[in-house]
Design a protein around this motif. Sequence first.
Motif, mmCIF file in Angstrom:
data_model
loop_
_atom_site.group_PDB
_atom_site.id
_atom_site.type_symbol
_atom_site.label_atom_id
_atom_site.label_comp_id
_atom_site.label_asym_id
_atom_site.label_seq_id
_atom_site.Cartn_x
_atom_site.Cartn_y
_atom_site.Cartn_z
ATOM 1 N N SER A 1 0.830 -1.207 0.000
ATOM 2 C CA SER A 1 0.000 0.000 0.000
ATOM 3 C C SER A 1 0.864 1.257 0.000
ATOM 4 O O SER A 1 0.556 2.239 -0.682
ATOM 5 C CB SER A 1 -0.917 0.006 1.232
ATOM 6 O OG SER A 1 -1.762 -1.126 1.247
ATOM 7 N N CYS B 1 -8.002 -3.426 -1.007
ATOM 8 C CA CYS B 1 -7.211 -2.620 -0.080
ATOM 9 C C CYS B 1 -6.918 -3.391 1.208
ATOM 10 O O CYS B 1 -7.503 -4.449 1.471
ATOM 11 C CB CYS B 1 -7.936 -1.314 0.242
ATOM 12 S SG CYS B 1 -9.436 -1.520 1.246
ATOM 13 N N THR C 1 -6.173 2.481 6.504
ATOM 14 C CA THR C 1 -6.054 3.347 5.342
ATOM 15 C C THR C 1 -4.586 3.740 5.218
ATOM 16 O O THR C 1 -3.793 3.564 6.154
ATOM 17 C CB THR C 1 -6.898 4.619 5.501
ATOM 18 O OG1 THR C 1 -6.375 5.388 6.602
ATOM 19 C CG2 THR C 1 -8.359 4.283 5.768
ATOM 20 N N GLU D 1 -10.086 3.789 -0.601
ATOM 21 C CA GLU D 1 -8.782 3.126 -0.701
ATOM 22 C C GLU D 1 -8.690 2.286 -1.967
ATOM 23 O O GLU D 1 -7.665 2.305 -2.664
ATOM 24 C CB GLU D 1 -8.540 2.253 0.533
ATOM 25 C CG GLU D 1 -8.274 3.031 1.805
ATOM 26 C CD GLU D 1 -6.984 3.831 1.732
ATOM 27 O OE1 GLU D 1 -5.915 3.232 1.508
ATOM 28 O OE2 GLU D 1 -7.046 5.065 1.881
#
Length: 297
Positions: free
Chosen positions: A174, A187, A192, A255
């Motif tokens: 990520s 995601c 996040t 995301e």
Amino acid sequence: MSIPRLAHVVRGKFDPLSLDQLSRNLREAVDDCSRVPLESLAEFPGAGLYALYYTGDHPIYAELRNKDVPVYVGKAEAGNSSYGDPPDEAKPALFDRIAGKHRMSISEASEPHGNLSVADFDVRVLPLDDVWIVLGERALLRAYAPVLWNTLMPGFGANPAGSARTNARSIWDSIHPGRPRAATLWCNRRFTRAEMEERILAGISIVLRDEDDPERESQLRRLRGLRANMIWSPAKKGAADRRSRVYRVEDFLAENAAFGRRIDDGDWVAAADLSEAQPDPEEVAEGNTLAAERDDA
């Protein structure tokens, strides 16, 4: 003239073969090795330990610039034959791990799709017999806790998770996109990217504290104890409704959109009951590494 009591001047018996002393020796041996540019590491035989150092200008690592702190530590063992034959010390097990796996991952996370470069990494390498390797890796994890890519950014050294929609993008993938293995994944299930970055920066501030700083250990304990607010989870095994459960809908959609993943409405359902969530394998692996970093583990 009074003679001081023996108990006040004599330390406990020194054990040169204690786990603590052996760990310290292994860590110092790695630290004494020269740092070599990752891109120019040439093939060599044997197994052992290694440590990767980031030297680039990615903003999240700004505080680590010019610091002798690894972002990842690891090992490669020569391995034992099931027939009792000795390990083949001529095989380049350690080199293959560093160059064949890690150098390739960093290359895949380089421009134009990523934000890393192999040219921005150094490596230290310590060839060892297998008997010392596991102990040595744990010594490095303890010495530099939290080692970012081992704990707070898992995924770098992991094997590909597969492309099923129930698999999630790792924290490492990520923050450093580009590896083809992550292109089709949803995601991350727990964080996040903003939450990841906040956690990473907290970890960097801890690792830069002096080892004797009493606040260092207390902050480490707090960091280890933080639990994430689950974003999504695959359906539990045996559930009649096979759609994934999404607990933070806005974050889930944002995301995935940021990574160019289009999610079909029929693949997920908004949920609130976290008892329906499956354990996150990444969280379990992270917990195991965090436990290995503890002095009392």
